[in-house]
Design an enzyme around this catalytic site. Structure first.
Site, PDB file in Angstrom:
ATOM      1  N   ASP A  21       0.865  -1.172   0.000  1.00 32.48           N
ATOM      2  CA  ASP A  21       0.000   0.000   0.000  1.00 32.48           C
ATOM      3  C   ASP A  21       0.908   1.231   0.000  1.00 32.48           C
ATOM      4  O   ASP A  21       2.118   1.123   0.208  1.00 32.48           O
ATOM      5  CB  ASP A  21      -0.900  -0.035   1.236  1.00 32.48           C
ATOM      6  CG  ASP A  21      -1.723   1.218   1.401  1.00 32.48           C
ATOM      7  OD1 ASP A  21      -2.410   1.604   0.442  1.00 32.48           O
ATOM      8  OD2 ASP A  21      -1.653   1.830   2.485  1.00 32.48           O
ATOM      9  N   ASP A  23      -0.289   5.169   0.976  1.00 28.22           N
ATOM     10  CA  ASP A  23      -0.595   6.128   2.042  1.00 28.22           C
ATOM     11  C   ASP A  23      -0.701   5.423   3.392  1.00 28.22           C
ATOM     12  O   ASP A  23      -1.477   4.481   3.555  1.00 28.22           O
ATOM     13  CB  ASP A  23      -1.907   6.851   1.737  1.00 28.22           C
ATOM     14  CG  ASP A  23      -1.791   7.763   0.539  1.00 28.22           C
ATOM     15  OD1 ASP A  23      -1.128   8.797   0.653  1.00 28.22           O
ATOM     16  OD2 ASP A  23      -2.344   7.425  -0.528  1.00 28.22           O
TER      17      ASP A  23
END
Length: 245
Positions: A21, A23
């Site tokens: 991922d 953020d």
């Protein structure tokens, strides 16, 4: 052992790829996204608690949330709101910092494994962070953004697309996520070895969602020794988060 290194302590066949991922996992950007959402809530005169935000908004595509989470915005076209929020985040991108150890970890992983970043954010935001903030864009083989999928996290679509692009089986991937919805997406995709990064969510919440390990950041001292019982690495007597002494 000198430092945690996923590339030095296991058979090459143990993992086929790494999924990450963006953020909250690689960069501290959640405050910017939270402020963007708060601006949206203020426009509609709505109060959303931190608990509700974490459960229903954080780590998800804004277009999915606006279309699926009930509120005074129900039935409106989400495109305008999403464009406004994107502009807000880009304007405040200068306040984003790197999660300790993130860039160095990517450099080490990429020696042996192809790496994909799968994010709920738009491509402009993702490319900016990878190029200007993390400075690792050339090391990322595949970037999947909100524009590349029809259903965002917790749907597994983004991670499955990344696996297909990398020609990797999900259950032979190592993954890093910071939100319960992201961990759920990985689990639904068939990924088992998931490192939950507790920058935006609690260790308990990430574990409940399906993370095998949890760490506060991506530095060697925190990655070292994180092997869960029943994992492929444990079964082989190896630690994927350490290097040889």
């Amino acid at each position: 052992m000198k430092a945690a290194d996923l590339t030095g302590s296991r058979d090459e066949s143990a993992y086929e790829a790494v999924l990450m991922d963006l953020d909250g996992t690689l960069v501290f950007s959640e405050e910017v996204h939270r402020r963007a959402w708060q601006s949206f809530f203020d426009t509609w005169g709505t109060v959303v608690s931190d608990t509700d935000y974490e459960q229903h908004y954080m780590g998800r595509r804004p277009v999915d949330v606006i279309a699926g989470v009930p509120g005074p915005w129900t039935g409106t076209d989400p495109v305008t709101a999403v464009n406004t929020m994107t502009a807000f985040t880009l304007e405040h991108a200068g306040s984003v910092n790197v999660v300790p150890g993130a860039a160095a970890l990517i450099e080490r992983l990429r020696v042996k494994y192809p790496v994909s970043v799968v994010t709920s954010a738009g491509r402009r935001w993702a490319e900016h962070l990878l190029e200007k903030v993390l400075q690792v864009r050339e090391l990322i083989d595949v970037v999947i953004t909100s524009e590349d999928i029809t259903c965002g996290k917790p749907s597994p679509e983004g991670y499955l697309k990344a696996c297909a692009a990398l020609r990797a089986l999900p259950d032979k991937c190592l993954a890093f996520e910071d939100s319960p919805s992201g961990v759920q997406a990985l689990r639904s995709a068939g990924v088992r070895d998931i490192v939950g990064v507790t920058t935006t969510s609690t260790a308990a919440g990430l574990t409940r969602a399906g993370a095998r390990w949890t760490v506060p950041d991506l530095t060697p001292q925190h990655l070292r020794g994180r092997v869960g019982p029943g994992s492929r690495a444990a079964a082989q007597g190896r630690n994927p988060l350490e290097e040889r002494a």
